[in-house]
Design an enzyme around this catalytic site. Structure first.
Site, mmCIF file in Angstrom:
data_model
loop_
_atom_site.group_PDB
_atom_site.id
_atom_site.type_symbol
_atom_site.label_atom_id
_atom_site.label_comp_id
_atom_site.label_asym_id
_atom_site.label_seq_id
_atom_site.Cartn_x
_atom_site.Cartn_y
_atom_site.Cartn_z
ATOM 1 C CD GLU A 1 -2.628 5.765 6.712
ATOM 2 O OE1 GLU A 1 -2.639 5.844 5.470
ATOM 3 O OE2 GLU A 1 -1.697 5.240 7.357
ATOM 4 N N GLY B 1 2.652 2.318 10.713
ATOM 5 C CA GLY B 1 3.641 3.378 10.534
ATOM 6 C C GLY B 1 4.361 3.769 11.818
ATOM 7 C CG ASN C 1 -1.651 1.244 1.491
ATOM 8 O OD1 ASN C 1 -1.773 2.075 0.583
ATOM 9 N ND2 ASN C 1 -2.179 1.421 2.691
ATOM 10 C CG HIS D 1 -5.716 2.248 5.263
ATOM 11 N ND1 HIS D 1 -5.258 3.188 6.158
ATOM 12 C CD2 HIS D 1 -4.736 1.335 5.136
ATOM 13 C CE1 HIS D 1 -4.031 2.848 6.544
ATOM 14 N NE2 HIS D 1 -3.697 1.726 5.925
ATOM 15 C CD GLU E 1 -3.455 -2.276 7.477
ATOM 16 O OE1 GLU E 1 -2.309 -2.453 7.043
ATOM 17 O OE2 GLU E 1 -4.146 -1.292 7.165
ATOM 18 C CE LYS F 1 0.037 3.340 4.719
ATOM 19 N NZ LYS F 1 0.142 3.467 6.168
ATOM 20 C CB SER G 1 5.254 -1.726 11.868
ATOM 21 O OG SER G 1 4.879 -0.369 12.097
HETATM 22 P P1 PGA Z 1 2.937 0.345 7.554
HETATM 23 O O1 PGA Z 1 1.480 0.593 6.907
HETATM 24 O O2 PGA Z 1 3.415 -0.997 7.019
HETATM 25 O O3 PGA Z 1 3.770 1.476 7.089
HETATM 26 O O4 PGA Z 1 2.749 0.302 9.034
HETATM 27 C C1 PGA Z 1 0.564 -0.457 6.760
HETATM 28 C C2 PGA Z 1 -0.741 0.059 6.207
HETATM 29 O O5 PGA Z 1 -1.160 1.158 6.594
HETATM 30 O O6 PGA Z 1 -1.391 -0.610 5.386
#
Ligand code: PGA
Length: 249
Positions: free
Chosen positions: A99, A172, A12, A97, A166, A14, A207
């Site tokens: 976010e 992140g 992903n 997601h 997640e 982003k 992560s």
């Molecule tokens: P990350 O993001 O691996 O940077 O923690 C995962 C995601 O948001 O899908």
């Protein structure tokens, strides 16, 4: 329809990625060590979907998008429709997601519309669920996940779907859930899906990196990973694919 591979490793990107660097990323991808066991997926930003579709396909990588509107077309300035994603060659679309739930206020009713629109237009949703830190600490993780999964209630269980669990506190942040937390939570998610008449892959996200991928993929009930930061570099993405291939039975 869902790929039959045991694991899905989905990047992903982003809001990251320019055309030149993305083409270099694809050039640097090495061969999938076990395509029957691991499906590689990249979900880049909208601007890269068309130009990356062919180069990714040539490397055996499936294309996905990060979001979409639920309408097929119309007066929705700045939005992208499921038909446009199909036109660009997408198979998957990430929906819900954290976010987008947190920053764009996407709620259950909106996500239900998006899921239905994805299915209507032949896209496979990667539907994200996950609890915030306060919820984990308060012991309400399973209630939160149950509530998020309730959006699937009454939908046709034969339609393709991938779930991505997640934990929001692991996204992140460099903090990953422990293998115990992952196995326990994935078991609950699979159980809840079964109650809803569904049997589908449940990816872990938050992560994931080359150093922890193998132990996470080895957890019971983990069918792959949704990878943010570590999917931006071809070598770390391939290391995660390699870890899944080693764990594959
Ligand atoms: P990350 O993001 O691996 O940077 O923690 C995962 C995601 O948001 O899908």
């Amino acid at each position: 329809m869902s790929n039959s591979a045991q694991f899905v490793i989905a990047g992903n990107w982003k809001m990251n990625g320019m055309l030149d660097e993305s083409l270099k990323f694809i050039d640097s991808l090495t061969e999938n060590p076990n395509p029957t066991a691991v499906e590689m997926v990249i979900c880049p930003p909208y601007t890269l979907l068309h130009p990356l579709a062919k180069p990714l396909a040539e490397k055996g990588v499936t294309l996905g998008a990060e979001n979409m509107h639920f309408e097929a077309s119309g007066a929705f300035t700045g939005e992208i429709s499921p038909l446009m994603l199909k036109d660009a060659g997408c198979h998957y679309v990430i929906l819900g997601h954290s976010e987008r739930r947190d920053m764009m206020h996407e709620d259950h009713a909106l996500l239900r519309k998006k899921l239905e629109a994805a299915w209507k237009h032949g896209l496979e949703p990667i539907f994200c669920i996950g609890e915030h830190l306060e919820e984990r600490e308060a012991g309400t993780t399973n209630d939160v996940l149950k509530d998020q999964l309730a959006v699937l209630e009454g939908t046709d269980s034969s339609l393709p779907l991938v779930i991505a669990y997640e934990p929001v506190w692991a996204i992140g942040t460099g903090k990953t859930a422990t293998p115990e937390q992952v196995s326990e939570t994935h078991a609950f998610v699979h159980e809840e899906l079964a109650r809803l008449g569904r049997k589908c892959k449940v990816l872990y996200g938050g992560s994931v990196n080359p150093g922890n991928a193998e132990s996470l993929m080895a957890c019971q009930g983990v069918d792959g990973a949704l990878v943010g930061g570590a999917s931006l570099k071809a070598d770390s993405f391939m290391d995660i694919v390699g870890a899944a291939a080693r764990v594959a039975t």
